[in-house]
Write an enzyme that holds these catalytic residues in place. Sequence first.
Site, PDB file in Angstrom:
ATOM      1  N   GLN A 100       0.908  -1.155  -0.001  1.00 54.97           N
ATOM      2  CA  GLN A 100      -0.163   0.016   0.113  1.00 54.97           C
ATOM      3  C   GLN A 100       1.028   1.221  -0.127  1.00 54.97           C
ATOM      4  O   GLN A 100       0.416   2.271  -0.230  1.00 54.97           O
ATOM      5  CB  GLN A 100      -0.903  -0.184   1.292  1.00 54.97           C
ATOM      6  CG  GLN A 100      -1.650  -1.171   1.351  1.00 54.97           C
ATOM      7  CD  GLN A 100      -2.467  -1.126   2.771  1.00 54.97           C
ATOM      8  OE1 GLN A 100      -3.536  -0.456   2.836  1.00 54.97           O
ATOM      9  NE2 GLN A 100      -1.914  -1.886   3.506  1.00 54.97           N
ATOM     10  N   VAL A 102       3.557   4.132  -1.049  1.00 52.75           N
ATOM     11  CA  VAL A 102       3.870   4.886  -2.188  1.00 52.75           C
ATOM     12  C   VAL A 102       5.329   5.435  -2.129  1.00 52.75           C
ATOM     13  O   VAL A 102       5.806   5.882  -3.216  1.00 52.75           O
ATOM     14  CB  VAL A 102       2.839   5.916  -2.386  1.00 52.75           C
ATOM     15  CG1 VAL A 102       1.327   5.578  -2.668  1.00 52.75           C
ATOM     16  CG2 VAL A 102       2.931   7.098  -1.542  1.00 52.75           C
ATOM     17  N   HIS A 118      -1.618   1.413  -4.437  1.00 49.98           N
ATOM     18  CA  HIS A 118      -1.938   3.064  -4.175  1.00 49.98           C
ATOM     19  C   HIS A 118      -1.139   3.723  -4.923  1.00 49.98           C
ATOM     20  O   HIS A 118      -1.061   4.950  -4.787  1.00 49.98           O
ATOM     21  CB  HIS A 118      -1.805   3.091  -2.613  1.00 49.98           C
ATOM     22  CG  HIS A 118      -2.736   2.521  -1.663  1.00 49.98           C
ATOM     23  ND1 HIS A 118      -2.893   2.462  -0.352  1.00 49.98           N
ATOM     24  CD2 HIS A 118      -4.109   1.887  -2.044  1.00 49.98           C
ATOM     25  CE1 HIS A 118      -4.042   1.845   0.237  1.00 49.98           C
ATOM     26  NE2 HIS A 118      -4.734   1.453  -1.178  1.00 49.98           N
ATOM     27  N   THR A 187       0.355  -3.045   8.678  1.00 48.89           N
ATOM     28  CA  THR A 187      -0.823  -2.235   8.425  1.00 48.89           C
ATOM     29  C   THR A 187      -1.880  -2.320   9.267  1.00 48.89           C
ATOM     30  O   THR A 187      -1.963  -3.312   9.904  1.00 48.89           O
ATOM     31  CB  THR A 187      -1.491  -2.696   6.821  1.00 48.89           C
ATOM     32  OG1 THR A 187      -2.616  -2.057   6.607  1.00 48.89           O
ATOM     33  CG2 THR A 187      -1.698  -4.161   6.723  1.00 48.89           C
ATOM     34  N   ASN A 212       3.148  -6.928  13.319  1.00 51.74           N
ATOM     35  CA  ASN A 212       2.806  -5.676  13.579  1.00 51.74           C
ATOM     36  C   ASN A 212       3.270  -5.215  14.963  1.00 51.74           C
ATOM     37  O   ASN A 212       3.533  -6.279  15.819  1.00 51.74           O
ATOM     38  CB  ASN A 212       1.344  -5.403  13.532  1.00 51.74           C
ATOM     39  CG  ASN A 212       0.801  -3.870  13.415  1.00 51.74           C
ATOM     40  OD1 ASN A 212       1.161  -3.094  14.196  1.00 51.74           O
ATOM     41  ND2 ASN A 212       0.238  -3.594  12.174  1.00 51.74           N
ATOM     42  N   GLU A 214       1.572  -3.959  17.049  1.00 53.61           N
ATOM     43  CA  GLU A 214       0.514  -4.027  18.014  1.00 53.61           C
ATOM     44  C   GLU A 214      -0.663  -4.725  17.355  1.00 53.61           C
ATOM     45  O   GLU A 214      -0.781  -4.920  16.127  1.00 53.61           O
ATOM     46  CB  GLU A 214      -0.151  -2.436  18.435  1.00 53.61           C
ATOM     47  CG  GLU A 214      -0.492  -1.621  17.258  1.00 53.61           C
ATOM     48  CD  GLU A 214      -0.798  -0.296  17.738  1.00 53.61           C
ATOM     49  OE1 GLU A 214      -0.112   0.371  18.697  1.00 53.61           O
ATOM     50  OE2 GLU A 214      -1.673   0.150  16.946  1.00 53.61           O
TER      51      GLU A 214
HETATM   52  P1  OAD Z   1      -1.254   2.970   9.257  1.00 53.36           P
HETATM   53  O1  OAD Z   1      -0.410   4.444   9.305  1.00 53.36           O
HETATM   54  O2  OAD Z   1      -2.947   3.170   8.952  1.00 53.36           O
HETATM   55  O3  OAD Z   1      -0.833   1.731   9.967  1.00 53.36           O
HETATM   56  C1  OAD Z   1       0.421   1.676   9.966  1.00 53.36           C
HETATM   57  C2  OAD Z   1       0.539   0.204  11.102  1.00 53.36           C
HETATM   58  O4  OAD Z   1       2.096  -0.124  11.098  1.00 53.36           O
HETATM   59  C3  OAD Z   1      -0.092   0.253  12.253  1.00 53.36           C
HETATM   60  O5  OAD Z   1      -0.831  -0.954  12.626  1.00 53.36           O
HETATM   61  C4  OAD Z   1       1.119   0.142  13.113  1.00 53.36           C
HETATM   62  O6  OAD Z   1       0.960  -0.575  14.662  1.00 53.36           O
HETATM   63  C5  OAD Z   1       2.080  -0.581  12.267  1.00 53.36           C
HETATM   64  N1  OAD Z   1       3.572  -0.205  12.659  1.00 53.36           N
HETATM   65  C6  OAD Z   1       4.167   0.770  13.040  1.00 53.36           C
HETATM   66  N2  OAD Z   1       5.605   0.487  13.062  1.00 53.36           N
HETATM   67  C7  OAD Z   1       5.619  -0.689  13.007  1.00 53.36           C
HETATM   68  C8  OAD Z   1       7.128  -1.378  12.778  1.00 53.36           C
HETATM   69  N3  OAD Z   1       8.147  -0.955  13.007  1.00 53.36           N
HETATM   70  N4  OAD Z   1       6.822  -2.788  12.319  1.00 53.36           N
HETATM   71  C9  OAD Z   1       5.713  -3.247  12.269  1.00 53.36           C
HETATM   72  N5  OAD Z   1       4.420  -2.401  12.298  1.00 53.36           N
HETATM   73  C10 OAD Z   1       4.653  -1.216  12.553  1.00 53.36           C
HETATM   74  O7  OAD Z   1      -0.824   2.586   7.735  1.00 53.36           O
HETATM   75  P2  OAD Z   1      -1.415   1.587   6.595  1.00 53.36           P
HETATM   76  O8  OAD Z   1      -2.243   0.541   7.079  1.00 53.36           O
HETATM   77  O9  OAD Z   1      -0.352   1.371   5.306  1.00 53.36           O
HETATM   78  O10 OAD Z   1      -3.631   5.095   1.659  1.00 53.36           O
HETATM   79  O11 OAD Z   1      -2.619   2.560   5.977  1.00 53.36           O
HETATM   80  C11 OAD Z   1      -3.084   2.126   4.475  1.00 53.36           C
HETATM   81  C12 OAD Z   1      -3.593   3.389   3.837  1.00 53.36           C
HETATM   82  O12 OAD Z   1      -4.030   4.533   4.228  1.00 53.36           O
HETATM   83  C13 OAD Z   1      -2.132   4.192   3.218  1.00 53.36           C
HETATM   84  O13 OAD Z   1      -1.624   3.413   2.257  1.00 53.36           O
HETATM   85  C14 OAD Z   1      -2.794   5.428   2.979  1.00 53.36           C
HETATM   86  C15 OAD Z   1      -3.454   5.520   4.033  1.00 53.36           C
HETATM   87  O14 OAD Z   1      -4.200   6.448   3.849  1.00 53.36           O
HETATM   88  C16 OAD Z   1      -3.627   6.090   0.714  1.00 53.36           C
HETATM   89  O15 OAD Z   1      -2.975   7.225   0.702  1.00 53.36           O
HETATM   90  C17 OAD Z   1      -4.570   5.808  -0.371  1.00 53.36           C
END
Ligand code: OAD
Length: 250
Positions: A100, A102, A118, A187, A212, A214
Site C-alpha cells: 500500500q 507509495v 496505491h 498495516t 505488527n 500491536e
Molecule cells: P497506518 O498508519 O494506518 O498503519 C500503520 C501500521 O503499522 C499500524 O498498525 C502500526 O501498528 C504498524 N507499525 C508501526 N511501526 C511498525 C513497525 N516498525 N513494524 C511493524 N508494524 C509497525 O498505515 P497503513 O495501514 O499502511 O492510503 O494505511 C493504509 C493506507 O491509509 C495508506 O496506504 C494510505 C493511508 O491513507 C492512501 O493514501 C490511499
Amino acid sequence: MTDIDRAAERLGKTKNLLVITGAGISHESGIPTFRGNDGLWQNYRAEELATPEAFERDPETVWEWYDWRRGIIGKAEPNGGHLAIKELEELYDNFLLITQNVDGLHGRAGNTKMVEIHGNLWRVRCEREGTTSMLMDVPLPSIPPRCKCGALLRPDVVWFGESLSPHALGQADRAMEACDTLIVVGTSGAVYPVASFPSTVKSRGGFVIEINTEPTPISSIANIALYGKSGDILPELVKALRSNPAFSPS
Ligand code: OAD
C-alpha cells in the site's frame, strides 16, 4: 516452539507466498505512518490533502505536502524488513508483494514481483493527457509542477474517493486465490479494499501470518500474529526459514 518457529515451519511448506505491506514496514526507515501518535493523519486532514477535490481546489497545498513527504522519503533507506522481503522473493518461484506504500522503498530494496496498489509518489500523471513519468527532483523546483503541455501534474497515487486500478486488483485477486500463505506486515487494516485481503485469503483456505507492533483487526483472523518491529521480526523469520531442514528454495 516459538511463534517465529511455527511461522517458519509454515513457510517451509509454502509453495506460493503472498506478502502485503503497509506504512509500518517503512517506519524504521524514518517515514511516518498514517495513523497512530506520530501519524501523518494526526497533523493533516486526509480530505484536505489526499482527495481529487482538494487537488482541484488547491493544488499548491497538496503539492507542498507531497514535496515535504518526498523530502523525508528521498533521504530514507530500505531497512532490514524491506531487505528480508526481497530475500523472500528470491526464495519462492511463486511470489507476489502487494504494497500500500507509495514510497518506492520495496523497489529500492530490489523487489520486482510487486504491485504498488496505491501508486508511487515519485511518479506523476498529466491531468490533461493521463501520461505518467518519473519526477525525482527534491525539493521540486516549482510548485505545482506542470507537464510540457502546460497542464497540471499530479502525484500518481490513489486518493480517497478514487478507485484502485482494475489491473492491480486483478493481480491481487489472482494472488489471493493462488497463495497458500499470506504474510501481512505493518498495516492497521483500516483502508479498504486491502484491509479485506487477509480475510479473503483465509476464507479461500490460506494461512495468515501477521507482523505488527500491536494488535489490529487482522489479528483476530491471523493464524499466527508476531508482535514487534518488522525490521527485527522479518529478518529473524527468514533466518529461521533458511535453517529449516524441510525447506528447499524453489
Ligand atoms: P497506518 O498508519 O494506518 O498503519 C500503520 C501500521 O503499522 C499500524 O498498525 C502500526 O501498528 C504498524 N507499525 C508501526 N511501526 C511498525 C513497525 N516498525 N513494524 C511493524 N508494524 C509497525 O498505515 P497503513 O495501514 O499502511 O492510503 O494505511 C493504509 C493506507 O491509509 C495508506 O496506504 C494510505 C493511508 O491513507 C492512501 O493514501 C490511499
